[in-house]
Design a protein around this motif. Sequence first.
Motif, PDB file in Angstrom:
ATOM      1  N   ILE A 103       0.828  -1.210  -0.027  1.00  0.00           N
ATOM      2  CA  ILE A 103       0.020   0.122   0.083  1.00  0.00           C
ATOM      3  C   ILE A 103       0.870   1.282   0.137  1.00  0.00           C
ATOM      4  N   LEU A 104       0.424   2.173  -0.767  1.00  0.00           N
ATOM      5  CA  LEU A 104       1.391   3.336  -1.017  1.00  0.00           C
ATOM      6  C   LEU A 104       0.259   4.522  -0.741  1.00  0.00           C
ATOM      7  N   VAL A 105       0.578   5.472  -0.089  1.00  0.00           N
ATOM      8  CA  VAL A 105      -0.275   6.387   0.313  1.00  0.00           C
ATOM      9  C   VAL A 105       0.460   7.896   0.052  1.00  0.00           C
ATOM     10  N   ASN A 106       0.366   8.516  -0.887  1.00  0.00           N
ATOM     11  CA  ASN A 106       0.981  10.098  -1.071  1.00  0.00           C
ATOM     12  C   ASN A 106       0.357  10.914  -0.402  1.00  0.00           C
ATOM     13  N   VAL A 107       0.898  11.689   0.741  1.00  0.00           N
ATOM     14  CA  VAL A 107       0.100  12.514   1.427  1.00  0.00           C
ATOM     15  C   VAL A 107       0.861  13.767   1.484  1.00  0.00           C
ATOM     16  N   ALA A 108       2.287  13.833   1.199  1.00  0.00           N
ATOM     17  CA  ALA A 108       3.372  14.706   1.389  1.00  0.00           C
ATOM     18  C   ALA A 108       2.741  16.001   0.591  1.00  0.00           C
ATOM     19  N   GLY A 109       2.933  17.070   1.090  1.00  0.00           N
ATOM     20  CA  GLY A 109       2.368  18.191   0.211  1.00  0.00           C
ATOM     21  C   GLY A 109       2.633  19.641   0.936  1.00  0.00           C
ATOM     22  N   VAL A 110       2.794  20.662   0.136  1.00  0.00           N
ATOM     23  CA  VAL A 110       3.170  21.911   0.497  1.00  0.00           C
ATOM     24  C   VAL A 110       2.075  22.750  -0.245  1.00  0.00           C
ATOM     25  N   LEU A 111       2.054  24.085   0.320  1.00  0.00           N
ATOM     26  CA  LEU A 111       1.048  25.152  -0.276  1.00  0.00           C
ATOM     27  C   LEU A 111       1.686  26.384  -0.215  1.00  0.00           C
ATOM     28  N   ARG A 112       1.531  27.018  -1.503  1.00  0.00           N
ATOM     29  CA  ARG A 112       1.873  28.492  -1.504  1.00  0.00           C
ATOM     30  C   ARG A 112       0.546  29.174  -2.227  1.00  0.00           C
ATOM     31  N   THR A 113       0.308  30.351  -1.423  1.00  0.00           N
ATOM     32  CA  THR A 113      -0.922  31.058  -1.935  1.00  0.00           C
ATOM     33  C   THR A 113      -0.526  32.333  -2.403  1.00  0.00           C
ATOM     34  N   GLY A 114      -1.514  32.926  -3.501  1.00  0.00           N
ATOM     35  CA  GLY A 114      -1.176  34.325  -4.009  1.00  0.00           C
ATOM     36  C   GLY A 114      -1.779  34.161  -5.406  1.00  0.00           C
ATOM     37  N   PRO A 115      -1.966  35.371  -5.786  1.00  0.00           N
ATOM     38  CA  PRO A 115      -2.462  35.613  -7.235  1.00  0.00           C
ATOM     39  C   PRO A 115      -1.285  34.797  -8.287  1.00  0.00           C
ATOM     40  N   ALA A 116      -2.191  34.236  -9.399  1.00  0.00           N
ATOM     41  CA  ALA A 116      -1.166  33.266 -10.240  1.00  0.00           C
ATOM     42  C   ALA A 116      -0.125  34.337 -10.959  1.00  0.00           C
ATOM     43  N   VAL A 117      -0.478  35.446 -11.299  1.00  0.00           N
ATOM     44  CA  VAL A 117       0.520  36.208 -11.979  1.00  0.00           C
ATOM     45  C   VAL A 117       1.486  36.925 -11.325  1.00  0.00           C
ATOM     46  N   GLU A 118       1.571  36.614  -9.707  1.00  0.00           N
ATOM     47  CA  GLU A 118       2.622  37.073  -8.835  1.00  0.00           C
ATOM     48  C   GLU A 118       3.251  35.713  -8.275  1.00  0.00           C
ATOM     49  N   THR A 119       2.848  34.684  -8.962  1.00  0.00           N
ATOM     50  CA  THR A 119       3.569  33.604  -8.349  1.00  0.00           C
ATOM     51  C   THR A 119       5.022  33.672  -9.170  1.00  0.00           C
ATOM     52  N   THR A 120       5.999  33.047  -8.124  1.00  0.00           N
ATOM     53  CA  THR A 120       7.369  33.055  -8.535  1.00  0.00           C
ATOM     54  C   THR A 120       7.425  31.746  -9.216  1.00  0.00           C
ATOM     55  N   ASP A 121       8.734  31.774  -9.890  1.00  0.00           N
ATOM     56  CA  ASP A 121       9.202  30.387 -10.566  1.00  0.00           C
ATOM     57  C   ASP A 121       9.555  29.528  -9.588  1.00  0.00           C
ATOM     58  N   ARG A 122      10.327  30.002  -8.257  1.00  0.00           N
ATOM     59  CA  ARG A 122      10.459  29.367  -7.171  1.00  0.00           C
ATOM     60  C   ARG A 122       9.328  28.638  -6.586  1.00  0.00           C
ATOM     61  N   ASP A 123       8.225  29.186  -6.350  1.00  0.00           N
ATOM     62  CA  ASP A 123       7.069  28.807  -5.604  1.00  0.00           C
ATOM     63  C   ASP A 123       6.395  27.721  -6.719  1.00  0.00           C
ATOM     64  N   TRP A 124       6.387  27.977  -7.776  1.00  0.00           N
ATOM     65  CA  TRP A 124       5.914  27.069  -8.856  1.00  0.00           C
ATOM     66  C   TRP A 124       6.520  25.539  -8.738  1.00  0.00           C
ATOM     67  N   ALA A 125       7.911  25.897  -8.993  1.00  0.00           N
ATOM     68  CA  ALA A 125       8.733  24.697  -8.870  1.00  0.00           C
ATOM     69  C   ALA A 125       8.854  23.923  -7.415  1.00  0.00           C
ATOM     70  N   GLU A 126       8.842  24.637  -6.507  1.00  0.00           N
ATOM     71  CA  GLU A 126       8.913  23.852  -5.173  1.00  0.00           C
ATOM     72  C   GLU A 126       7.462  23.169  -5.008  1.00  0.00           C
ATOM     73  N   VAL A 127       6.267  23.766  -5.424  1.00  0.00           N
ATOM     74  CA  VAL A 127       4.974  23.170  -5.074  1.00  0.00           C
ATOM     75  C   VAL A 127       4.657  22.074  -5.957  1.00  0.00           C
ATOM     76  N   PHE A 128       5.193  22.184  -7.256  1.00  0.00           N
ATOM     77  CA  PHE A 128       4.959  20.953  -8.014  1.00  0.00           C
ATOM     78  C   PHE A 128       6.243  19.859  -7.754  1.00  0.00           C
ATOM     79  N   ALA A 129       7.442  20.305  -7.221  1.00  0.00           N
ATOM     80  CA  ALA A 129       8.337  19.145  -6.938  1.00  0.00           C
ATOM     81  C   ALA A 129       7.992  18.088  -5.705  1.00  0.00           C
ATOM     82  N   VAL A 130       7.005  18.665  -4.672  1.00  0.00           N
ATOM     83  CA  VAL A 130       6.467  17.893  -3.733  1.00  0.00           C
ATOM     84  C   VAL A 130       5.235  17.302  -4.176  1.00  0.00           C
TER      85      VAL A 130
END
Length: 275
Positions: A103-130
Motif C-alpha cells: 500500500i502506497l499513500v502519497n500525502v506529502a504536500g506543500v502550499l503556496r498562496t497568492g495571485p497567479a500572476v504574482e507566483t514566482t518561478d521558485r514557488d511554482w517549482a517547489e510546489v510541483f516538486a513535492v
Amino acid sequence: MDDNEPGRPAPDGELAGRVALVTGAAQGIGAAVVHALAARGAAVAATDLSERELIRSVTRLTGRTGTAPAAGPVVPYRLDVTAPDDVAATVERVSRELGPVDILVNVAGVLRTGPAVETTDRDWAEVFAVNTTGVFHLSRAVVAGMAARGSGSVVTVASNAAGIPRADMSVYAASKAAAVAFTKCLGLEVAARGVRCNAVCPGSTDTPMQRALWDGDSVPDSVLDGDLAAHRTGIPLRRLARPEDIAEAVVFLASDRARHITMQDLYVDGGATLR
C-alpha cells in the motif's frame, strides 16, 4: 457473504500482513493515515522530510514499543520525496526491513498562496516538486514491484482544489490536479496486473496547513459559509473535516473492501464542491 467480503464493517486486523508506506507522515492527514493503517494491522513505514517531527509523531502513536496498541509496527524513515535517489533507497530499505510495499499513500504536500500572476518561478517549482513530482517518484519506485506480485493499492491524497477553481491557489490547485491525473493514468496502465490507483480529495481539514491560512485560532466564517466575493462555496455539512475523516477514506480505498474500485477521485469535503 463471508466476513472479508466488501459491504461489511471493516474487521480488526483487515490489513494484517501488509506493508504500507505513507509520505508526509509527521502531522495532519499523514499522521492520521499512519494511525488508521496500523490500527488495521498493517506494518507502516512512516516517512517525512522532517525527521524530528516524524519521530515525535511515531512515538506519540506507539510509545517506546514501535507498535501501535493492538496493531502493526510503525517505523519512521526520513524521506525527501523530491529526490529520486533518496526515494529509491528508502523504498529498497523498507522492502528489506518490513517487506515489499503493498500500500502506497502519497500525502506529502506543500502550499503556496497568492495571485497567479504574482507566483514566482521558485514557488511554482517547489510546489510541483513535492505535490506532483513526489507522487511520480514514489509511484515509480513502488508500483513496478506491486505489478510483478499481482496486487497493490496506491492512494494519492490530493485536494478538492484539483476539481474547482480557487482564487489565490492556482499553483497548489494545478499541482494537485496533475497528481490526480497521473494517479488515474497509472491506474489504467496497471489495472490488468492487479494494482488499483485512486485519489482522495479533501476539502478544508483541521490541520496545521489549514490553520496557517487563518488570522486567528477559530474557523473563519468564510470557510463554513462561503465567500461570494471570492467565488467560494461554503461547506454544506457545516464542519471542517478532521484528519481522521480523510484517513478513513484512504484506508477504505486501500483495503479489499474497495477491491473493484480504481482510477477514482473521492471527494471528502462536506459537499463543498457541490459534486
